[in-house]
Design an enzyme around this catalytic site. Sequence first.
Site, PDB file in Angstrom:
ATOM      1  CB  VAL A   1      -1.203  -0.054   1.111  1.00 19.42           C
ATOM      2  CG1 VAL A   1      -1.801   1.375   1.408  1.00 19.42           C
ATOM      3  CG2 VAL A   1      -1.973  -1.083   1.223  1.00 19.42           C
ATOM      4  CD  GLU A   2       2.539   4.065   3.477  1.00 17.35           C
ATOM      5  OE1 GLU A   2       3.514   4.609   2.989  1.00 17.35           O
ATOM      6  OE2 GLU A   2       1.715   4.013   4.293  1.00 17.35           O
TER       7      GLU A   2
END
Length: 567
Positions: free
Chosen positions: A156-157
Amino acid sequence: MHKPLVRAIAPVLFAVLLLAALPGCAVKKPVADADLSAPPAGNAATREDAQDDGTAAELSPDGRLDPLADDQALDEPDGTELTLQERQALESDADTAFELDERDTEEVRAYFTYFTHKGRKHFEAWLKRSERYLPYVRRVFAERGLPHELVYLPFVESGYNTAVRSRAGAQGLWQFMPFTGKKYGLHVGWWLDERNDPYKATHAAADYLTKLYGDFGDWYLALAAYNAGEGRVAKAIARSGCTDFFELSQMKQDRTKAGRRLYYLPQETRHYVPKLMAVIKIVRNLEALGFEKPDWTGPDTVASVQIPPKTDLRALAKHLGMSWDEFKVHNPAFLEAGSHPDKHSTVYLPDEALVPQAVAWASGKSFKEFGGYYTFYKVKSGDSWYRISNRFGVPVSVLKNYNSVNSNLIRPGQVLKVPGKGEAGMTAERMKKQGPSAEKGSTGKKSVRQLAQSRSNYVIQPGDSLWAVAKKYNTTPANLAAANGITTRTTLKVGQRLYIPDQGLLAAKQSRKEAARAKSAISYKVQSGDTLYSIAKRFGVSTDSILTWNNLSSPRIYPGDSLKLYQ
């Protein structure tokens, strides 16, 4: 419907709608006292923290605008029909320490659909990149007692990409901002940026996540704080009175923008947990969804060695039989081909067998010092400080400081030491910390104040101000301040002695013109990897000044652009 009936039920409908609009939250757990003034956390949503309106656009982990960053993308299906296997995977138990809430199903479905269809190639690339680092992350998080599904958070990051950089400057696998990276032990400087070190950054992320869970006592809120910053989430909780992440995500403030009520949390933060849930569901069902299963059976440790300051990294790589590109893959934290000039650094190697070779080289006669810290330049006829500054891309003030020179004069045959990019940056940073006296040498403000004291011819009276004294003696506040080694903001004290120079307004204007001419204009060509912030920091100016000087409306710049800078 008949008009009388409409009039009869209208008040009831209005009351129902009003009640529905009021904030409400099933408070589940108290939140620990948090510093509401704390700086924003160093990851994804901090790109929008300055706006604080919950409506900004977000970046996807690969640097593109997130296609599902706005409510419309989540509310309106893209027409993609899920297969039976995909529906089963979506509805399956994610096998997580987090409890998937039914209120979040539609958002999870939107991300699940995107990553398995339109964004499938991106997700496949993320899976492949994760093979190198996920085993290490899994071991560290297991040792720290963190939930095992948090090893998927880098999807996600950053998409498990160590080179990702956000527009706001968040960087690396875990997308730390400089402030937060330094706070959790990562070196962020001219020679080394350990936010790009996937191993040290993983330990920093574990520390930060542990701290956030201790603050909020809830993993949903801890993740929201990792994304938006603990101060922002604590403020949202305090203002809304709600400590349930899913309900807080739906709540709106009384404030409006462009006729729309604002959420307490920014869009990226509201979608952060659903996005992670979608990633986890896909990872748990890779084969059923037709993805090639990544090899996560690799080593969960990494070979490393400590090298001394000023190491020539290219020479080290060559000695170990590695190409420079291969060396950089294993060591993305180094910003130059030389290690930090003042401290030992960590170098990662592809094989433990290379460690003894690296140690022997670094401590033996073969050791080579990096020569890019500075170079020597012999002044030619017609040269000036400005011309040399422009040629090497180093500010005049830094050149003078680096050579311990105060004079504006320069003569042919004179040999100057010109710092490289990293050295120039460190020198400029050091000069800034030391203040104006570091740039002006013996003619700095301190010596000016001392000289003014010896020549003082006026004593400050009650009610005096710099402006009043300047007007009384037909000069300007700026000229009076310069003559006394102070600034126009300095508060005068009764009894303080000032030197009143024998200058009228005309002389003061002439002084300002001469000072303006003394400023040297520099033309700088933007290099790959440059940002407006990094250029401003390098030359000791503000980003706003660069925007003004170049008539730019946006901080976005590209390699090859020419910027006008003033020293």
